[in-house]
Write an enzyme that holds these catalytic residues in place. Structure first.
Site, short mmCIF file in Angstrom:
data_model
loop_
_atom_site.label_atom_id
_atom_site.label_comp_id
_atom_site.label_asym_id
_atom_site.label_seq_id
_atom_site.Cartn_x
_atom_site.Cartn_y
_atom_site.Cartn_z
CB CYS A 218 -0.98 -0.03 1.17
SG CYS A 218 -0.21 -0.02 2.82
CG ASN B 258 4.37 -1.81 5.34
OD1 ASN B 258 5.45 -2.09 5.82
ND2 ASN B 258 3.39 -2.70 5.23
CB CYS C 129 -3.62 1.69 7.07
SG CYS C 129 -3.32 3.22 7.97
NE ARG C 130 -4.58 1.49 1.90
CZ ARG C 130 -4.35 2.16 0.78
NH1 ARG C 130 -5.19 2.01 -0.23
NH2 ARG C 130 -3.31 2.95 0.66
CB SER C 131 0.22 -3.54 2.86
OG SER C 131 1.09 -2.65 3.51
CG ASP D 132 -5.40 5.63 2.42
OD1 ASP D 132 -5.39 5.19 3.58
OD2 ASP D 132 -4.57 6.43 1.98
P1 4NP Z 1 -1.74 2.76 4.12
O1 4NP Z 1 -2.40 4.08 4.70
O2 4NP Z 1 -1.17 3.10 2.75
O3 4NP Z 1 -2.90 1.82 4.03
O4 4NP Z 1 -0.69 2.32 5.10
C1 4NP Z 1 -1.77 5.32 4.70
C2 4NP Z 1 -0.77 5.55 5.63
C3 4NP Z 1 -0.16 6.79 5.67
C4 4NP Z 1 -0.55 7.77 4.81
C5 4NP Z 1 -1.55 7.54 3.89
C6 4NP Z 1 -2.16 6.30 3.84
N1 4NP Z 1 0.06 9.05 4.88
O5 4NP Z 1 -0.36 9.94 4.11
O6 4NP Z 1 0.97 9.25 5.69
#
Ligand code: 4NP
Length: 154
Positions: free
Chosen positions: A10, A13, A15-17, A125
């Site tokens: 993602c 790294n 939240c989703r992955s 997201d």
């Molecule tokens: P992820 O979520 O890609 O599912 O881990 C996010 C984590 C951080 C950010 C955006 C989405 N960020 O903008 O910092």
């Protein structure tokens, strides 16, 4: 290349992955499938950090401890070591394709393309949303995990 290996990617790294990694690990264990599983982010801004507390809470609701997860960025070696790399959304997939080295041997794909009724869809997201977003992300990665294990065992 590591036989039967899956990397989830993602953006951050956190939240989703990490949830996808945890869901597939649980499903592989439940089905008795030996799999190497990891996750990474297209961005390294959160590298070294733990998972988002809301992701940790969601995993805990499913009996999974996500507290030891540490975020990392995708590396060129990942494209050689992993057999499959699944992007959680379309931007992640575009970024993966752009950073893939010429020696890449991994099969790149969109995670929900593994789920017949969800082809072409993204795992949304949840970072800027509420806890509901994490529950939806879990539902998405859990159904994909079932389909991935089924495919790999078939
Ligand atoms: P992820 O979520 O890609 O599912 O881990 C996010 C984590 C951080 C950010 C955006 C989405 N960020 O903008 O910092």
């Amino acid at each position: 290349m590591i036989q039967r290996s899956v990397l989830f990617v993602c953006l951050g790294n956190i939240c989703r992955s990490p949830l996808a990694e945890a869901a597939l690990r649980a499903e592989a264990v439940a089905q008795g499938l030996a799999l190497t599983i990891d996750s990474a982010g297209t961005s390294g801004v959160h590298a070294g950090e733990g998972a988002d507390p809301r992701a940790i809470a969601e995993a805990k609701r499913h009996g999974i401890d996500l507290t030891t997860h540490r975020a990392r960025a995708v590396s060129h070696d990942d494209f050689v070591h992993f057999g499959h790399i699944y992007a959680l959304d379309h931007k992640n997939l575009r970024d993966l394709r752009a950073m893939a080295p010429g020696r890449s041997s991994a099969k790149l794909g969109l995670l929900l393309d593994t789920v017949p009724l969800r082809i072409g869809q993204a795992v949304i997201d949840p970072y800027y949303g509420d806890a509901d977003g994490f529950a939806r992300a879990w539902d998405d990665v859990a159904i994909a995990a079932r389909h991935i294990v089924h495919r790999l065992m078939g």
